[in-house]
Write an enzyme that holds these catalytic residues in place. Structure first.
Site, PDB file in Angstrom:
ATOM      1  N   PRO A 183     -38.298  15.115 -50.416  1.00 31.14           N
ATOM      2  CG  PRO A 183     -40.503  15.791 -50.665  1.00 31.14           C
ATOM      3  CD  PRO A 183     -39.110  16.295 -50.711  1.00 31.14           C
ATOM      4  CB  ALA A 236     -46.185  18.616 -55.401  1.00 37.52           C
ATOM      5  CE1 TYR A 245     -50.484  11.053 -53.681  1.00 40.29           C
ATOM      6  CE2 TYR A 245     -48.614  12.473 -54.124  1.00 40.29           C
ATOM      7  CZ  TYR A 245     -49.184  11.220 -54.095  1.00 40.29           C
ATOM      8  OH  TYR A 245     -48.451  10.119 -54.488  1.00 40.29           O
ATOM      9  NE  ARG A 285     -41.114  18.621 -53.772  1.00 34.41           N
ATOM     10  CZ  ARG A 285     -40.663  17.501 -54.362  1.00 34.41           C
ATOM     11  NH1 ARG A 285     -41.308  16.366 -54.247  1.00 34.41           N
ATOM     12  NH2 ARG A 285     -39.539  17.520 -55.038  1.00 34.41           N
ATOM     13  N   GLY A 344     -34.404  16.289 -61.883  1.00 38.76           N
ATOM     14  CA  GLY A 344     -33.471  16.036 -62.967  1.00 38.76           C
ATOM     15  C   GLY A 344     -32.158  16.787 -62.873  1.00 38.76           C
ATOM     16  N   GLY A 362     -33.217  13.956 -55.793  1.00 39.78           N
ATOM     17  CA  GLY A 362     -33.939  12.806 -55.264  1.00 39.78           C
ATOM     18  C   GLY A 362     -33.247  11.498 -55.575  1.00 39.78           C
ATOM     19  NE  ARG A 363     -35.177  10.669 -60.705  1.00 39.40           N
ATOM     20  CZ  ARG A 363     -35.596  11.035 -61.922  1.00 39.40           C
ATOM     21  NH1 ARG A 363     -36.000  10.114 -62.768  1.00 39.40           N
ATOM     22  NH2 ARG A 363     -35.629  12.305 -62.269  1.00 39.40           N
TER      23      ARG A 363
END
Ligand code: FMN
Length: 371
Positions: free
Chosen positions: A24, A179, A182, A229, A301, A322-323
């Site tokens: 996400p 996660a 939140y 998650r 990572g 993700g990135r």
């Protein structure tokens, strides 16, 4: 060895074409009413070579939101808006899950529909960080209002409605965003939960909200289409607890007992979207993965090589990027062919147009397949 990423895998009774996950990623391209846009369909279509796509954090109610142009799943227009996005995301055989999100105390009265302070387990503000206003200024977080039992019941209903709406829009399932500090995390950790009723105190009480959300979801959707998650080693947004191991282990045991689709762990050394030094009491993903009877995703990572190593070691079944997926829409293709990776830039992460969103090019050798 990276070929292991391309083995099919069974999740929620669906055979996924590979083990690469688009995790996400909030990108703020919905309308101001949280309705998904054609630009979002383009973005997900570009990344549809993943095996599993978890859509960006999607709020279950206006109260559960903190940020501009985040999509929702609580209105008819939002459900309609998601349909073309779903079709695009699934166009190459990926499963598409919606990430259901309630930010709790990470909101601010300036964006709450009633102008009141946000809702949370206990009236304890976040201290180490500032709320980023729609204009980009940092202001202190407010003391949230303590949720009443009635308020908690209302939120259970919001999660159930959002899950039903997700299935109506064509999603294959939903992921609970438990996660990154939140609402679920705010119940888990004692730094944000000092309740003296059945939702606070013991580990069993602090996971009660999760248990009850799962109970509510079970009324409307099979639980083997619900993932969860967790970020057990992250201290982001004041998530502190003297015994994180106990509470996160219990959350995983509940997820396992309930037969959830998958467990999605944010790796130690990641806080929200950043790499950080490992804290003092980080919990190896393998330790929690061992408590879950079903597919495990780890994100944080990873490169193709480290991801494959986690699969070979039996820690994970799938790995999120993700990135790397932001700047390489055709990431699975690049992994498979050893093609060079493009660097991401920070511009456009949360803006409202195609720049930094859908303008990262695919490799010239990439030809998407159609299912
Ligand atoms: C721009 C951006 C937005 C993100 N939005 C979300 C989100 O909506 N929900 C979530 O659970 N994590 C979110 N994350 C965290 C990522 O899912 C992921 O855990 C993190 O980027 C670490 O993985 P990576 O090292 O592969 O990038 C976001 C990260 C970034 C960079």
């Amino acid at each position: 060895m990276t070929q292991r990423l391309f083995d099919p895998v069974l999740v929620g009774g669906q055979l996924l074409p590979n083990r690469i996950v688009l995790p996400p990623l909030t990108r703020s391209r919905a309308t101001s009413d949280g309705v998904p846009t054609p630009l979002m369909a383009k973005y997900y279509r570009q990344r549809s070579g993943a095996g599993l796509i978890v859509a960006e954090g999607t709020v279950v109610s206006p109260q559960g939101n903190a940020y501009a142009r985040v999509p929702g799943l609580y209105s008819r227009e939002q459900v309609q808006g998601w349909k073309p996005v779903v079709e695009a995301a699934k166009s190459q055989g990926a499963a598409f899950y919606a990430q259901l999100w309630h930010v709790g105390r990470q909101a601010h009265s300036m964006v709450q529909p009633d102008g009141l302070a946000p809702l949370a387990p206990s009236p304890i503000p976040i201290t180490g960080w500032g709320y980023r206003t729609p204009e980009g200024k940092r202001v202190p977080y407010e003391t949230p209002r303590e949720l009443t039992r009635e308020g908690i019941r209302e939120i259970l209903g919001q999660f159930a409605d959002a899950a039903a709406n997700a299935m109506q829009a064509g999603f294959d399932g939903v992921e609970l965003h438990a996660a990154n500090g939140y609402l679920f995390d705010q119940f888990f950790n004692r730094s944000s939960n000092q309740r003296i009723d059945e939702y606070g105190g013991s580990v069993e009480n602090r996971v009660r909200f999760l248990n009850e959300v799962l109970g509510a979801l079970a009324q409307v959707i099979p639980l083997n289409r619900v993932g969860i998650r967790l970020s057990p080693s992250s201290g982001w947004m004041d998530m502190r607890d003297p015994d994180k191991r106990s509470v996160y282990s219990e959350a995983v045991r509940i997820a396992s007992r309930r037969g959830l689709a998958y467990l999605h762990l944010v790796e130690p050394g990641i806080e929200a979207s950043d790499d950080v030094d490992l804290g003092e009491d980080w919990i190896p993903s393998g330790e929690l993965a061992a408590l879950f009877d079903g597919p495990v995703i780890v994100t944080g990572g990873h490169t193709a090589e480290t991801a494959s190593a986690q699969i070979v070691a039996g820690v994970a079944d799938m790995v999120g990027f993700g990135r790397l997926f932001i700047s390489n829409p055709d990431l699975p293709h690049r992994f498979q062919h050893g093609t060079e990776l493009q660097e991401a830039h920070a511009d456009g992460l949360y803006s409202d147009d195609e720049l930094g969103y859908t303008d990262y090019p695919c490799h010239p050798s990439y030809a998407p397949s159609r299912s």
